[in-house]
Scaffold this motif. Structure first.
Motif, PDB file in Angstrom:
ATOM      1  N   LYS A 146      40.492  31.796   4.087  1.00  0.00           N
ATOM      2  CA  LYS A 146      41.851  31.448   4.526  1.00  0.00           C
ATOM      3  C   LYS A 146      41.823  30.297   5.530  1.00  0.00           C
ATOM      4  N   LEU A 147      40.820  30.296   6.411  1.00  0.00           N
ATOM      5  CA  LEU A 147      40.697  29.194   7.359  1.00  0.00           C
ATOM      6  C   LEU A 147      40.404  27.891   6.620  1.00  0.00           C
ATOM      7  N   TRP A 148      39.589  27.967   5.577  1.00  0.00           N
ATOM      8  CA  TRP A 148      39.308  26.815   4.724  1.00  0.00           C
ATOM      9  C   TRP A 148      40.604  26.250   4.136  1.00  0.00           C
ATOM     10  N   LYS A 149      41.462  27.135   3.639  1.00  0.00           N
ATOM     11  CA  LYS A 149      42.716  26.700   3.011  1.00  0.00           C
ATOM     12  C   LYS A 149      43.644  26.037   4.023  1.00  0.00           C
ATOM     13  N   MET A 150      43.552  26.408   5.286  1.00  0.00           N
ATOM     14  CA  MET A 150      44.411  25.817   6.311  1.00  0.00           C
ATOM     15  C   MET A 150      44.032  24.365   6.605  1.00  0.00           C
ATOM     16  N   LEU A 151      42.756  24.020   6.406  1.00  0.00           N
ATOM     17  CA  LEU A 151      42.249  22.723   6.818  1.00  0.00           C
ATOM     18  C   LEU A 151      42.566  21.624   5.817  1.00  0.00           C
ATOM     19  N   LYS A 152      42.813  20.433   6.357  1.00  0.00           N
ATOM     20  CA  LYS A 152      42.831  19.237   5.528  1.00  0.00           C
ATOM     21  C   LYS A 152      41.399  18.912   5.096  1.00  0.00           C
ATOM     22  N   PRO A 153      41.198  18.168   4.013  1.00  0.00           N
ATOM     23  CA  PRO A 153      39.856  17.657   3.709  1.00  0.00           C
ATOM     24  C   PRO A 153      39.330  16.851   4.898  1.00  0.00           C
ATOM     25  N   GLY A 154      38.103  17.147   5.293  1.00  0.00           N
ATOM     26  CA  GLY A 154      37.522  16.497   6.461  1.00  0.00           C
ATOM     27  C   GLY A 154      37.858  17.182   7.773  1.00  0.00           C
ATOM     28  N   GLY A 155      38.631  18.269   7.726  1.00  0.00           N
ATOM     29  CA  GLY A 155      39.008  18.985   8.938  1.00  0.00           C
ATOM     30  C   GLY A 155      37.887  19.851   9.482  1.00  0.00           C
ATOM     31  N   PHE A 156      38.001  20.227  10.737  1.00  0.00           N
ATOM     32  CA  PHE A 156      36.962  20.980  11.440  1.00  0.00           C
ATOM     33  C   PHE A 156      37.393  22.429  11.703  1.00  0.00           C
ATOM     34  N   LEU A 157      36.417  23.322  11.593  1.00  0.00           N
ATOM     35  CA  LEU A 157      36.589  24.720  11.977  1.00  0.00           C
ATOM     36  C   LEU A 157      35.683  25.011  13.165  1.00  0.00           C
ATOM     37  N   GLN A 158      36.232  25.674  14.175  1.00  0.00           N
ATOM     38  CA  GLN A 158      35.434  26.170  15.300  1.00  0.00           C
ATOM     39  C   GLN A 158      35.695  27.655  15.455  1.00  0.00           C
ATOM     40  N   TRP A 159      34.626  28.445  15.388  1.00  0.00           N
ATOM     41  CA  TRP A 159      34.729  29.901  15.510  1.00  0.00           C
ATOM     42  C   TRP A 159      33.862  30.332  16.690  1.00  0.00           C
ATOM     43  N   ASP A 160      34.500  30.909  17.711  1.00  0.00           N
ATOM     44  CA  ASP A 160      33.809  31.390  18.911  1.00  0.00           C
ATOM     45  C   ASP A 160      33.674  32.908  18.828  1.00  0.00           C
ATOM     46  N   GLU A 161      32.467  33.408  19.066  1.00  0.00           N
ATOM     47  CA  GLU A 161      32.245  34.858  18.962  1.00  0.00           C
ATOM     48  C   GLU A 161      31.261  35.355  20.010  1.00  0.00           C
ATOM     49  N   LEU A 162      31.158  36.685  20.092  1.00  0.00           N
ATOM     50  CA  LEU A 162      30.152  37.334  20.917  1.00  0.00           C
ATOM     51  C   LEU A 162      28.842  37.454  20.147  1.00  0.00           C
ATOM     52  N   ASP A 163      27.746  37.308  20.874  1.00  0.00           N
ATOM     53  CA  ASP A 163      26.408  37.479  20.315  1.00  0.00           C
ATOM     54  C   ASP A 163      25.898  38.859  20.725  1.00  0.00           C
ATOM     55  N   CYS A 164      26.195  39.845  19.887  1.00  0.00           N
ATOM     56  CA  CYS A 164      25.817  41.217  20.217  1.00  0.00           C
ATOM     57  C   CYS A 164      24.331  41.488  19.958  1.00  0.00           C
ATOM     58  N   ARG A 275      27.666  34.377  24.226  1.00  0.00           N
ATOM     59  CA  ARG A 275      28.657  33.842  23.310  1.00  0.00           C
ATOM     60  C   ARG A 275      28.012  32.835  22.353  1.00  0.00           C
ATOM     61  N   VAL A 276      28.584  32.722  21.174  1.00  0.00           N
ATOM     62  CA  VAL A 276      28.170  31.683  20.235  1.00  0.00           C
ATOM     63  C   VAL A 276      29.402  30.878  19.840  1.00  0.00           C
ATOM     64  N   VAL A 277      29.191  29.595  19.624  1.00  0.00           N
ATOM     65  CA  VAL A 277      30.235  28.707  19.098  1.00  0.00           C
ATOM     66  C   VAL A 277      29.695  28.112  17.810  1.00  0.00           C
ATOM     67  N   CYS A 278      30.419  28.338  16.718  1.00  0.00           N
ATOM     68  CA  CYS A 278      30.016  27.854  15.390  1.00  0.00           C
ATOM     69  C   CYS A 278      31.020  26.799  14.936  1.00  0.00           C
ATOM     70  N   VAL A 279      30.500  25.646  14.542  1.00  0.00           N
ATOM     71  CA  VAL A 279      31.331  24.519  14.140  1.00  0.00           C
ATOM     72  C   VAL A 279      30.930  24.094  12.736  1.00  0.00           C
ATOM     73  N   ALA A 280      31.906  23.774  11.893  1.00  0.00           N
ATOM     74  CA  ALA A 280      31.637  23.299  10.539  1.00  0.00           C
ATOM     75  C   ALA A 280      32.788  22.409  10.092  1.00  0.00           C
TER      76      ALA A 280
END
Length: 284
Positions: A146-164, A275-280
């Motif tokens: 769903k996050l993929w569908k929200m993005l324009k082509p060439g758009g960026f996703l950043q997902w911040d999470e806990l590193d358990c 914490r982890v920050v994942c970018v794609a």
């Protein structure tokens, strides 16, 4: 046979959706926790948007699971020319729309529902933080799609999470005893229930994203106590929610450990959940 008394950990949240803030008489405390959490994360990360992400002028930004909307409010000040939209399945914790920056709006959307058509391919950048208690069975693929569908082509996703996986109890002296915080750490790990968070780059790549990378952010000593207290607030909310859904014995055990864990923190121990920050990037 496993009984409630022998299995007291975060796996008790399985099948319950977002289990926190079940007691609506204490929603103001839950909102305070989320606001504190935002400022602690900002202090630890030193950024809202990862420095590797370069956005075009007049960009469009989405914040999914926005909560009290402190993250998009902060970003709206940084990027006054951007159009910023926050989404959540409970927008009552966000400020009234008349109190929001002019370039920010908040809207209802449950990430487990279909993406509205007007949001498809709309955003240059999508941000999401802390779905660790929402994702079931360690599989974020449906959310990523769903996050993929929200993005324009060439758009960026950043997902911040806990590193358990690398969760630990930090101590000013290694010989210091911290049985309550040690048990809270083990219960929070819940036999690897949340280990998927450090695998986010792999999931992103398998769902078609490019250049997926992960960065780790620990607790500096000056923030360890503050993060410990914020984690105990989360545990307290979880314990109250367990009691609310009938898991009274488990909830009371959590409450006892929280009280003892706080006393341990006063003499130099702290529960640390990095914490982890994942970018794609979505391909052009």
């Amino acid at each position: 046979m496993t009984t409630e008394s022998s299995k007291v950990d975060w796996s008790l949240a399985d099948g319950q959706g977002y289990i926190l803030d079940r007691d609506r008489s204490r929603s103001h405390i839950a909102a305070c926790r989320l606001n504190l959490q935002h400022y602690l994360w900002k202090e630890a990360l030193k950024f809202n948007i990862h420095p590797s992400i370069l956005l075009p002028k007049n960009n469009t930004i989405a914040d999914v699971a926005t909560g009290t909307a402190m993250w998009p409010i902060d970003v709206a000040r940084q990027f006054p020319d951007a159009q910023i939209h926050g989404f959540d399945n409970d927008i009552r914790q966000a400020p009234h729309r008349d109190w929001l920056p002019l370039n920010l709006s908040i809207r209802y959307w449950n990430i487990f529902e279909e993406l509205p058509n007007d949001l498809v391919g709309k955003y240059d950048y999508v941000h999401v933080r802390l779905l660790v208690l929402v994702i079931q069975e360690g599989n974020p693929r449906s959310v990523l799609r769903k996050l993929w569908k929200m993005l324009k082509p060439g758009g960026f996703l950043q997902w911040d999470e806990l590193d358990c996986v690398n969760m630990h109890v930090k101590k000013v002296d290694p010989s210091l005893q911290s049985p309550a915080l040690d048990e809270i750490r083990e219960m929070s790990w819940a036999n690897g229930r949340h280990d998927w968070t450090i695998e986010l780059p792999r999931f992103m790549t398998e769902e078609g994203f490019q250049d997926a990378k992960i960065e780790y952010f620990g607790d500096g000593p000056e923030l360890s106590r503050a993060f410990n207290e914020q984690h105990l607030l989360t545990m307290e909310e979880f314990a109250s929610s367990l009691i609310k859904i009938g898991k009274v014995e488990a909830g009371l055990k959590f409450h006892r450990l929280i009280e003892d864990g706080y006393q341990e923190s006063t003499i130099g121990a702290a529960l640390c959940i990095p914490r982890v920050v994942c970018v794609a990037k979505k391909p052009l």
